[in-house]
Design an enzyme around this catalytic site. Sequence first.
Site, PDB file in Angstrom:
ATOM      1  N   GLU A 177       0.826  -1.222   0.000  1.00 50.14           N
ATOM      2  CA  GLU A 177       0.000   0.000   0.000  1.00 50.14           C
ATOM      3  C   GLU A 177       0.852   1.260   0.000  1.00 50.14           C
ATOM      4  O   GLU A 177       1.283   1.718   1.061  1.00 50.14           O
ATOM      5  CB  GLU A 177      -0.943   0.015   1.219  1.00 50.14           C
ATOM      6  CG  GLU A 177      -1.830   1.254   1.248  1.00 50.14           C
ATOM      7  CD  GLU A 177      -2.792   1.307   2.426  1.00 50.14           C
ATOM      8  OE1 GLU A 177      -2.759   0.380   3.267  1.00 50.14           O
ATOM      9  OE2 GLU A 177      -3.557   2.274   2.515  1.00 50.14           O
ATOM     10  N   LYS A 219      -2.528  -2.014  -3.170  1.00 49.93           N
ATOM     11  CA  LYS A 219      -3.573  -1.144  -2.599  1.00 49.93           C
ATOM     12  C   LYS A 219      -3.179   0.303  -2.834  1.00 49.93           C
ATOM     13  O   LYS A 219      -2.491   0.913  -2.008  1.00 49.93           O
ATOM     14  CB  LYS A 219      -3.737  -1.440  -1.102  1.00 49.93           C
ATOM     15  CG  LYS A 219      -4.750  -0.541  -0.396  1.00 49.93           C
ATOM     16  CD  LYS A 219      -5.168  -1.128   0.934  1.00 49.93           C
ATOM     17  CE  LYS A 219      -6.024  -0.156   1.719  1.00 49.93           C
ATOM     18  NZ  LYS A 219      -6.648  -0.764   2.893  1.00 49.93           N
TER      19      LYS A 219
HETATM   20  P1  13P Z   1      -9.310   4.151   4.266  1.00 49.85           P
HETATM   21  O1  13P Z   1     -10.183   3.428   3.252  1.00 49.85           O
HETATM   22  O2  13P Z   1     -10.088   4.744   5.393  1.00 49.85           O
HETATM   23  O3  13P Z   1      -8.352   5.089   3.604  1.00 49.85           O
HETATM   24  O4  13P Z   1      -8.461   3.029   4.993  1.00 49.85           O
HETATM   25  C1  13P Z   1      -7.907   2.037   4.255  1.00 49.85           C
HETATM   26  C2  13P Z   1      -6.647   1.615   4.879  1.00 49.85           C
HETATM   27  O5  13P Z   1      -6.497   0.466   5.225  1.00 49.85           O
HETATM   28  C3  13P Z   1      -5.582   2.611   5.037  1.00 49.85           C
HETATM   29  O6  13P Z   1      -4.401   1.973   5.342  1.00 49.85           O
END
Ligand code: 13P
Length: 339
Positions: A177, A219
């Site tokens: 991510e 992500k």
């Molecule tokens: P949000 O969808 O609230 O941005 O959170 C997703 C997430 O796991 C952030 O690390």
Amino acid sequence: MPTSELNAIAASIVADDRGILAADESTGTITKRFDAIEVESTEPNRRAYRDLLFTTEGMEEVIGGVILFDETIRQHADDGTPFPALLAAKGVVPGIKVDLGAHPLAGAPGETITDGLDGLRKRLAEYYELGARFAKWRATLSVGERLPSRYCVRVNAQALARYAALCQEAGIVPIVEPEVLMDTDHSIDDCYHATARTLQALFSELGAQRVDLEGILLKPNMVIPGKGNPDQATPERIAAATLHCLRRHVPASVPGIVFLSGGQSEVEATVNLDAINRLGGRPWPLSFSYGRALQGSALKAWWGEASGVTAAQGAFLHRARCNAAAAGGRYDANVEGGA
Ligand code: 13P
């Protein structure tokens, strides 16, 4: 672990337009969410809240994986079943946040590096025993005057790749991510360039560190203007920019892309995901891994009361179903009236 097993786990999480519930808020973050509804952030309250989400009937039809926090993966449902076992019994893959948060990056004012590599091999082995089959590590990158710096992009890509390699060694699918934040006033073009640079560095590092791309999930953020920019973009423009950026920088071998919501409202996050999936030319499933955009209404309906559980579960299921429809490019905004 052979690729095919990691690939099968990753593919199952996003199969049939399912997505991920990010319920991995750290104690600090969930405390902020509870503060907003005036609920005290005690361990029993945090457990009760996660219990209501995970026991929502029918969620398994639209949610393929749930990301847990260290405290949550060790907790039990009301009936005594450990949360990971409860999820697995429904066909929902349990996941775990393993990073230790984003902290100031030395020598780079306003930028962060994510901590958590020390001791990670040992922690992953324990999480595997506790039932986790995928993990999450979040890097954050700010857009601004000369930001993100090349230094910040590089060290975060290196850390993400080190984490991903360790996960695969442990038989755990890494969710990678790299989040370009949307909390400033940058334009959609600024976001495009920051996202493009970040993804380019990331896939270069993943390759260098021998991460098998068939055994990860990506992500990313959507390509979107900063919240403070008066020139907000239509869902069609966001969709076109996002897909263009991903097609240029993400290999087709990645088995799935699951967006974060990043501060978009619940409905925006659904509408934008739907617009992306209405476009052609996608080599990967494009789904969701939302935290705030799946839980906002549910938290408000719950309000910390047992009497709010049914309404909260209804609100959560509604949003999850809307997002699964959006993952298939068949969301109908008319359904929001009945929310
Ligand atoms: P949000 O969808 O609230 O941005 O959170 C997703 C997430 O796991 C952030 O690390």
